[in-house]
Design an enzyme around this catalytic site. Structure first.
Site, short mmCIF file in Angstrom:
data_model
loop_
_atom_site.label_atom_id
_atom_site.label_comp_id
_atom_site.label_asym_id
_atom_site.label_seq_id
_atom_site.Cartn_x
_atom_site.Cartn_y
_atom_site.Cartn_z
N ARG A 184 0.86 -1.17 0.00
CA ARG A 184 0.00 0.00 0.00
C ARG A 184 0.91 1.23 0.00
O ARG A 184 1.99 1.21 0.59
CB ARG A 184 -0.89 0.02 1.24
CG ARG A 184 -1.82 -1.18 1.37
CD ARG A 184 -2.62 -1.10 2.67
NE ARG A 184 -3.54 -2.23 2.83
CZ ARG A 184 -3.25 -3.36 3.45
NH1 ARG A 184 -2.05 -3.52 4.00
NH2 ARG A 184 -4.16 -4.33 3.55
N LYS B 110 -2.23 -2.77 7.93
CA LYS B 110 -3.44 -2.39 8.64
C LYS B 110 -3.63 -3.25 9.88
O LYS B 110 -3.35 -4.44 9.87
CB LYS B 110 -4.65 -2.55 7.72
CG LYS B 110 -4.75 -1.48 6.64
CD LYS B 110 -6.04 -1.63 5.87
CE LYS B 110 -6.22 -0.52 4.86
NZ LYS B 110 -7.50 -0.65 4.11
N HIS C 129 -2.12 2.75 -6.23
CA HIS C 129 -3.02 1.61 -5.99
C HIS C 129 -3.18 0.74 -7.23
O HIS C 129 -3.34 -0.48 -7.12
CB HIS C 129 -4.38 2.11 -5.50
CG HIS C 129 -5.10 1.14 -4.63
ND1 HIS C 129 -4.58 0.68 -3.43
CD2 HIS C 129 -6.29 0.51 -4.77
CE1 HIS C 129 -5.42 -0.18 -2.88
NE2 HIS C 129 -6.46 -0.31 -3.67
N ARG D 283 -0.36 -1.59 -7.31
CA ARG D 283 -0.62 -2.68 -6.35
C ARG D 283 -1.55 -3.71 -6.98
O ARG D 283 -1.34 -4.92 -6.86
CB ARG D 283 -1.24 -2.08 -5.08
CG ARG D 283 -1.69 -3.09 -4.02
CD ARG D 283 -2.06 -2.33 -2.76
NE ARG D 283 -2.95 -3.06 -1.86
CZ ARG D 283 -2.53 -3.90 -0.90
NH1 ARG D 283 -1.25 -4.14 -0.75
NH2 ARG D 283 -3.41 -4.49 -0.11
N HIS E 266 -4.05 -8.82 3.09
CA HIS E 266 -5.50 -8.89 3.26
C HIS E 266 -5.84 -9.85 4.40
O HIS E 266 -5.36 -10.98 4.41
CB HIS E 266 -6.17 -9.40 1.98
CG HIS E 266 -6.17 -8.39 0.86
ND1 HIS E 266 -6.37 -8.72 -0.46
CD2 HIS E 266 -5.99 -7.05 0.88
CE1 HIS E 266 -6.33 -7.64 -1.20
NE2 HIS E 266 -6.10 -6.61 -0.41
N TYR F 265 -9.48 -10.16 -7.63
CA TYR F 265 -8.50 -10.27 -8.71
C TYR F 265 -8.70 -11.51 -9.58
O TYR F 265 -8.06 -11.64 -10.61
CB TYR F 265 -7.08 -10.31 -8.12
CG TYR F 265 -6.70 -9.05 -7.39
CD1 TYR F 265 -6.38 -7.88 -8.10
CD2 TYR F 265 -6.70 -8.99 -6.01
CE1 TYR F 265 -6.06 -6.71 -7.43
CE2 TYR F 265 -6.37 -7.82 -5.34
CZ TYR F 265 -6.06 -6.69 -6.06
OH TYR F 265 -5.74 -5.54 -5.41
#
Length: 312
Positions: free
Chosen positions: A157, A181, A252, A255, A278, A287
């Site tokens: 990110r 995150k 992004h 990414r 994730h 994806y």
């Protein structure tokens, strides 16, 4: 029970135990007070509401034109709040448990081709090697080359990339430890080209202003490292120079390209999930659309029924 105090206790738990960011905590707070205000129309409160009343205020969002994603986010906040109340013995039920999550269309990620990424990387490298530019322009080009190589090699990110500590890249490591995150740690591999670009940037960085900064990409800003917006602008300018629409390129998007191109070359979805950081495999599954054509071709080429069809 005092609602404001109860919400404060909930937010404190989300911060301490789940690593929720300041922005996330503020979003939780807004969602909970919104729900309490809406429930006043039914002469109840967030602490006393039933499932039917919760369902009605969430349904009102749809009538008011809110997207399914906004409805789902508020429902998620409410579910976590009521689970907290149940765990703390403040309620003996969870009124949100029977409410269905609003269905939302999965937005397919914007993808650029391997050829376009290759053109970006080649141009960034060429610009970094130019000698007919000022020292400041040369430094920006060297930095952007390292950034683009890192973005495509790691799928980081942009917030993770700009805040990378310089200590973790010294010595040309094969893997970078990244804190993403929710303060979740993961390892991402570095390609040889990325290691070379970072090494060249480090050599220049350590000779110029910012050499004592703890960050790989230092800047004279409150946070101490370059802004995401600056990287986005420089990346779009590079795209235009490479003959690619600026609208189609962002950190992004790079990414997304990292993930999609890995899958196209046979990477396992779980591995890509881990590399992207994730927490839920469903997030990574957006994806898989890039594999549909490849899978259809494999079936048509190798399935026994396909062979029979050709023979007939």
């Amino acid at each position: 029970m005092n609602l404001a105090a109860t919400i404060d206790n909930f937010l404190e738990m989300m911060s301490a135990e789940r690593g929720a960011s300041k922005n996330t905590l503020e979003a939780y707070r807004r969602d909970l007070f919104w729900a309490n205000e809406e429930l006043a129309a039914f002469k109840t409160t967030l602490l006393e509401t039933s499932g039917d009343e919760l369902a009605k205020i969430l349904a009102s969002m749809q009538h008011d034109g809110f997207a399914a994603t906004s409805q789902a986010r508020r429902l998620s906040t409410l579910r976590q709040f009521f689970q907290f109340l149940y765990a703390e013995g403040l309620r003996n039920d969870d009124p949100s448990s029977d409410i269905d999550t609003p269905k939302k269309r999965a937005n397919l990620p914007k993808i650029i081709s391997e050829k376009q990424v290759s053109n970006l990387l080649d141009l960034a490298e060429a610009n970094a090697k130019r000698e007919d530019v000022s020292p400041a322009e040369h430094k920006r080009a060297m930095r952007l080359h390292a950034i683009v190589e890192l973005l495509y090699a790691t799928g980081l990110r942009i917030s993770e990339l700009v805040s990378l500590p310089v200590r973790i890249v010294r010595g040309a490591p094969d893997f970078l430890p990244v804190r993403g995150k929710g303060s979740k740690d993961r390892l991402v591999p570095l390609s040889q080209k990325a290691k070379e670009a970072v090494s060249q940037w480090l050599e220049l960085r350590d000779k110029t202003s910012g050499s004592t900064s703890p960050y790989l990409f230092p800047a004279h800003a409150d946070q101490g490292y370059i802004a995401r917006q600056l990287v986005a602008r420089e990346l779009k300018a590079l795209a235009v120079e490479a003959g690619i629409s600026a609208h189609n390129v962002s950190p992004h998007v790079i990414r997304h390209a990292f993930a999609s191109h890995l899958l196209q070359h046979g990477a396992d979805l779980r591995v890509v999930q881990q590399l992207l950081g994730h927490s839920d495999i469903s997030t990574t599954q957006i994806y898989t659309h890039v594999l549909e054509e490849k899978l259809q071709s494999l079936v048509n080429e190798h399935h026994p029924l396909a062979e029979r069809s050709h023979a007939e």
